[in-house]
Scaffold this motif. Structure first.
Motif, PDB file in Angstrom:
ATOM      1  N   VAL A 105       1.015  -1.092  -0.083  1.00  0.00           N
ATOM      2  CA  VAL A 105       0.051  -0.029  -0.008  1.00  0.00           C
ATOM      3  C   VAL A 105       0.857   1.323   0.013  1.00  0.00           C
ATOM      4  N   LEU A 106       1.911   1.315   0.620  1.00  0.00           N
ATOM      5  CA  LEU A 106       2.754   2.353   0.828  1.00  0.00           C
ATOM      6  C   LEU A 106       3.469   2.565  -0.537  1.00  0.00           C
ATOM      7  N   ARG A 107       3.932   1.468  -1.309  1.00  0.00           N
ATOM      8  CA  ARG A 107       4.530   1.681  -2.531  1.00  0.00           C
ATOM      9  C   ARG A 107       3.391   2.245  -3.426  1.00  0.00           C
ATOM     10  N   ASP A 108       2.318   1.658  -3.524  1.00  0.00           N
ATOM     11  CA  ASP A 108       1.218   2.125  -4.424  1.00  0.00           C
ATOM     12  C   ASP A 108       1.148   3.648  -3.954  1.00  0.00           C
ATOM     13  N   MET A 109       0.931   4.027  -2.802  1.00  0.00           N
ATOM     14  CA  MET A 109       0.625   5.390  -2.560  1.00  0.00           C
ATOM     15  C   MET A 109       1.761   6.505  -3.164  1.00  0.00           C
ATOM     16  N   LEU A 110       3.007   5.923  -2.920  1.00  0.00           N
ATOM     17  CA  LEU A 110       4.118   6.783  -3.512  1.00  0.00           C
ATOM     18  C   LEU A 110       4.101   6.692  -5.161  1.00  0.00           C
ATOM     19  N   GLU A 111       3.635   5.705  -5.836  1.00  0.00           N
ATOM     20  CA  GLU A 111       3.823   5.690  -7.132  1.00  0.00           C
ATOM     21  C   GLU A 111       2.688   6.806  -7.500  1.00  0.00           C
ATOM     22  N   ALA A 112       1.423   6.771  -6.858  1.00  0.00           N
ATOM     23  CA  ALA A 112       0.088   7.698  -7.352  1.00  0.00           C
ATOM     24  C   ALA A 112       0.467   8.894  -7.144  1.00  0.00           C
ATOM     25  N   ASP A 113       1.297   9.258  -6.114  1.00  0.00           N
ATOM     26  CA  ASP A 113       1.344  10.633  -5.605  1.00  0.00           C
ATOM     27  C   ASP A 113       2.499  11.107  -6.718  1.00  0.00           C
ATOM     28  N   HIS A 114       2.914  10.601  -7.566  1.00  0.00           N
ATOM     29  CA  HIS A 114       3.744  11.185  -8.654  1.00  0.00           C
ATOM     30  C   HIS A 114       2.792  12.185  -9.314  1.00  0.00           C
ATOM     31  N   GLY A 115       1.669  11.591  -9.529  1.00  0.00           N
ATOM     32  CA  GLY A 115       0.935  12.220 -10.464  1.00  0.00           C
ATOM     33  C   GLY A 115       0.210  13.549  -9.855  1.00  0.00           C
ATOM     34  N   LEU A 116       0.570  13.839  -8.618  1.00  0.00           N
ATOM     35  CA  LEU A 116      -0.061  15.147  -7.913  1.00  0.00           C
ATOM     36  C   LEU A 116       0.978  16.252  -7.927  1.00  0.00           C
ATOM     37  N   ILE A 117       2.197  16.165  -8.458  1.00  0.00           N
ATOM     38  CA  ILE A 117       3.171  17.171  -8.459  1.00  0.00           C
ATOM     39  C   ILE A 117       2.215  18.335  -9.176  1.00  0.00           C
ATOM     40  N   GLY A 118       2.609  19.616  -8.446  1.00  0.00           N
ATOM     41  CA  GLY A 118       1.672  20.978  -9.145  1.00  0.00           C
ATOM     42  C   GLY A 118       0.770  20.945  -8.536  1.00  0.00           C
ATOM     43  N   ASN A 119       0.193  20.273  -7.687  1.00  0.00           N
ATOM     44  CA  ASN A 119      -1.235  20.336  -6.933  1.00  0.00           C
ATOM     45  C   ASN A 119      -0.801  20.241  -5.436  1.00  0.00           C
ATOM     46  N   PRO A 120      -0.481  21.271  -4.713  1.00  0.00           N
ATOM     47  CA  PRO A 120       0.082  21.355  -3.457  1.00  0.00           C
ATOM     48  C   PRO A 120      -1.143  20.842  -2.472  1.00  0.00           C
ATOM     49  N   ASP A 121      -2.211  21.354  -2.799  1.00  0.00           N
ATOM     50  CA  ASP A 121      -3.507  20.821  -1.830  1.00  0.00           C
ATOM     51  C   ASP A 121      -3.699  19.241  -1.839  1.00  0.00           C
ATOM     52  N   ALA A 122      -3.642  18.845  -3.031  1.00  0.00           N
ATOM     53  CA  ALA A 122      -3.777  17.359  -3.200  1.00  0.00           C
ATOM     54  C   ALA A 122      -2.663  16.652  -2.675  1.00  0.00           C
ATOM     55  N   MET A 123      -1.251  17.079  -2.747  1.00  0.00           N
ATOM     56  CA  MET A 123      -0.021  16.569  -2.254  1.00  0.00           C
ATOM     57  C   MET A 123      -0.189  16.560  -0.753  1.00  0.00           C
ATOM     58  N   SER A 124      -0.729  17.470  -0.137  1.00  0.00           N
ATOM     59  CA  SER A 124      -0.945  17.531   1.152  1.00  0.00           C
ATOM     60  C   SER A 124      -1.747  16.809   1.735  1.00  0.00           C
ATOM     61  N   ARG A 125      -2.871  16.555   1.080  1.00  0.00           N
ATOM     62  CA  ARG A 125      -3.721  15.374   1.506  1.00  0.00           C
ATOM     63  C   ARG A 125      -3.018  14.097   1.439  1.00  0.00           C
ATOM     64  N   ALA A 126      -2.310  13.824   0.262  1.00  0.00           N
ATOM     65  CA  ALA A 126      -1.787  12.361  -0.127  1.00  0.00           C
ATOM     66  C   ALA A 126      -0.532  12.094   1.162  1.00  0.00           C
ATOM     67  N   ASN A 127       0.138  13.393   1.295  1.00  0.00           N
ATOM     68  CA  ASN A 127       1.244  13.335   2.597  1.00  0.00           C
ATOM     69  C   ASN A 127       0.396  12.826   3.841  1.00  0.00           C
ATOM     70  N   ARG A 128      -0.625  13.432   4.135  1.00  0.00           N
ATOM     71  CA  ARG A 128      -1.244  13.019   5.410  1.00  0.00           C
ATOM     72  C   ARG A 128      -1.631  11.587   5.185  1.00  0.00           C
ATOM     73  N   ARG A 129      -2.253  11.177   4.137  1.00  0.00           N
ATOM     74  CA  ARG A 129      -2.579   9.792   4.158  1.00  0.00           C
ATOM     75  C   ARG A 129      -1.350   8.708   4.101  1.00  0.00           C
ATOM     76  N   PHE A 130      -0.332   9.073   3.536  1.00  0.00           N
ATOM     77  CA  PHE A 130       1.056   8.401   3.717  1.00  0.00           C
ATOM     78  C   PHE A 130       1.662   8.115   4.967  1.00  0.00           C
ATOM     79  N   HIS A 131       1.552   9.254   5.902  1.00  0.00           N
ATOM     80  CA  HIS A 131       2.058   9.119   6.982  1.00  0.00           C
ATOM     81  C   HIS A 131       0.991   8.509   8.018  1.00  0.00           C
TER      82      HIS A 131
END
Length: 217
Positions: A105-131
């Protein structure tokens, strides 16, 4: 009585989520009647939720009103020290106890999050999910509870450090190092990788705050 307890819990969680997602920011005034109307909850559970949030220092008094708290420089420093140690411990324990499925799951999250670069709000939410996923992978309920409290206080920060130029890419590289260490079962490396990740985020935040202060001055 049961319905009252459910409403109280729901009101608390709704207001907390609104603060966490930036609907209400530090310095914003919370009005009981407006909150009740927004969330479709009666005023009694709203009032009880506000009292609870005040007790947790997420809200503070300004005369007869309650406003969303903010963190001064010393409080910010203290928060990041605690966060770094607790998050590092979570990573260390995750390296010992995470199941293969949790690592996937952590690896899948990491891979998916590359598609969020340039969207700080979405990256912030993804960062919280990862942690949060690392917290759960620690399999230590008491540590998870303490980290929940720390992350509630993080909601009092008006901006995310991920919004800084280049920080999204750095975050993903740091996340990759954390996942690699957890997957390898290397608790020491996982601890250091996550603690360094939090330290880098803190440095970025200090720079953002300094620029904001300079712009206001």
């Amino acid at each position: 009585m049961a319905d009252s307890r459910i409403q109280q819990r729901d009101a608390y969680e709704l207001i907390l989520e609104a603060i966490d997602t930036g609907v209400y920011r530090p310095g914003d005034r919370l009005v009981e009647s407006e909150l009740a109307e927004r969330f479709g909850v009666s005023r009694t559970p709203i009032r009880e939720a506000l009292q609870r949030l005040e007790t947790q220092s997420l809200l503070r008094r300004d005369g007869r009103s309650l406003i969303v708290s903010s963190l001064d420089h010393s409080q910010l420093s203290e928060l990041y020290v605690v966060r770094g140690e607790l998050e590092g411990l979570a990573a260390r324990l995750a390296a010992r106890h995470a199941t293969p499925e949790e690592v996937r799951v952590l690896r899948d999250m990491l891979e998916a999050d590359h598609g969020l670069i340039g969207n700080p709000d979405a990256m912030s939410r993804a960062n919280r999910r990862f942690h949060r996923q690392i917290h759960l992978a620690s399999h230590n309920r008491f540590l998870i509870q303490q980290l929940d409290l720390v992350h509630r206080s993080m909601a009092l920060l008006a901006t995310t450090s991920i919004s800084a130029e280049g920080r999204s890419q750095d975050t993903l590289r740091e996340h990759a190092a954390i996942v690699t260490a957890i997957a390898a079962g290397d608790g020491d490396a996982a601890y250091l990788a996550l603690r360094d990740h939090i330290s880098n985020a803190y440095v970025t935040r200090l720079k953002l705050d300094a620029r904001a202060a300079e712009a206001q001055g």
